[in-house]
Design an enzyme around this catalytic site. Structure first.
Site, PDB file in Angstrom:
ATOM      1  N   TYR A  64       0.494  -1.240   0.316  1.00  0.00           N
ATOM      2  CA  TYR A  64       0.207   0.077  -0.794  1.00  0.00           C
ATOM      3  C   TYR A  64       1.089   1.170   0.347  1.00  0.00           C
ATOM      4  O   TYR A  64      -0.252   2.273  -0.413  1.00  0.00           O
ATOM      5  CB  TYR A  64      -1.365  -0.441   1.220  1.00  0.00           C
ATOM      6  CG  TYR A  64      -2.289   0.692   0.483  1.00  0.00           C
ATOM      7  CD1 TYR A  64      -3.281   0.742  -0.119  1.00  0.00           C
ATOM      8  CD2 TYR A  64      -2.720   1.680   1.822  1.00  0.00           C
ATOM      9  CE1 TYR A  64      -3.715   1.350  -0.015  1.00  0.00           C
ATOM     10  CE2 TYR A  64      -4.187   1.825   1.546  1.00  0.00           C
ATOM     11  CZ  TYR A  64      -4.628   2.466  -0.171  1.00  0.00           C
ATOM     12  OH  TYR A  64      -5.790   2.283  -0.234  1.00  0.00           O
ATOM     13  N   LYS A  72      -3.241   7.829   3.301  1.00  0.00           N
ATOM     14  CA  LYS A  72      -4.737   7.588   4.691  1.00  0.00           C
ATOM     15  C   LYS A  72      -4.470   8.126   5.049  1.00  0.00           C
ATOM     16  O   LYS A  72      -5.338   9.074   6.764  1.00  0.00           O
ATOM     17  CB  LYS A  72      -5.340   6.530   4.392  1.00  0.00           C
ATOM     18  CG  LYS A  72      -5.478   5.768   2.726  1.00  0.00           C
ATOM     19  CD  LYS A  72      -6.906   6.546   2.805  1.00  0.00           C
ATOM     20  CE  LYS A  72      -7.404   5.910   1.747  1.00  0.00           C
ATOM     21  NZ  LYS A  72      -8.365   6.047   0.906  1.00  0.00           N
TER      22      LYS A  72
END
Length: 255
Positions: free
Chosen positions: A153, A160
């Site tokens: 990720y 995020k």
């Protein structure tokens, strides 16, 4: 109409297909009595096609969260359909391919990921402030648990984390105006967005190997969508700056 969102007007961003969490938020919000408006980016006709599958017709307003012109005129354009808003759903995220390579990711890719995925929560909310005030309202965004480092990720995880921090600062600054800001941390779902994540299958394996005590279905966006709708409602009148995990319990499991 009865329901926990009866009489409310909600703007939902991020409907890409009818498999999107945002689509199911819009559907459930309508079922709970809300009037829903959607935004679309790029192929508006595609968003309009999926909007037609909702229980009720919903207008689609063009919005590129990186286009200041779109943001500056957003409240006015929403005003053609509604003179106020009670809720905003932020379901916008994007990272170029380079953002999924932590050690080699270029700033141009990283900055795009942060701008689209995190800064846009602030810019979207402030663009809609004239419609949220003075009655207040609820802003709800979607995140992927940024408290830990996930395989593959990479800079999207950092984006995020920035999103989660942005929500807390919005909660601080807008709370006195009666506006709450919260996030739902959803588990992984097989969606259009997931296809753009290199190594998504390995990431999803965490949920497929029994680490979710409440279970998890990679094809079911309904649980996350219901949490968003609940946070849009008046059932959480003093909850702000919070992250509600809807991931089957994976976030709290140890080894």
């Amino acid at each position: 109409m009865s329901g926990i969102l009866a009489g409310k007007r909600v703007l939902v961003t991020g409907v890409v297909t009818d498999a999107s969490i945002a689509f199911h938020v819009a559907r459930i919000a309508q079922e709970e009595g809300a009037e829903v408006l959607l935004t679309g980016f790029g192929r508006l006709s595609l968003v309009e096609r999926f909007a037609a599958r909702l229980p009720k017709p919903a207008p689609v307003i063009e919005l590129d969260v990186t286009d200041q012109g779109h943001l500056d005129t957003l409240a006015e354009r929403i005003g053609a359909y509604a003179d106020s808003l009670d809720g905003i759903v932020h379901s916008v995220a994007y990272g170029p391919e380079g953002a999924f390579d932590f050690l080699n990711g270029a700033w141009e890719d990283v900055s795009t990921a942060v701008r689209v995925s995190a800064y846009s929560l602030k810019s979207l909310t402030t663009a809609c402030l004239p419609l949220l005030q003075p009655r207040g309202g609820s802003v709800v965004g979607l995140t992927f648990d940024a408290a830990v480092a996930w395989p593959h990720y990479d800079w999207m995880g950092v984006a995020k984390a920035a999103l989660e921090s942005t929500s807390r600062y919005l909660a601080r600054d807008l709370g006195p105006r009666g506006i709450r800001s919260n996030l739902v941390a959803a588990g992984p779902l097989r969606s259009v967005a997931a296809k753009s994540i290199p190594g998504f299958a390995q990431l999803a394996e965490v949920w497929e190997t029994g680490r979710a005590p409440a279970g998890w279905d990679l094809t079911d966006p309904d649980p996350a969508a219901r949490a968003v709708v609940a946070l849009l409602s008046d059932f959480f009148p003093r909850t702000t700056g919070e992250i509600v995990h809807v991931d089957g319990g994976v976030h709290m499991m140890g080894a």
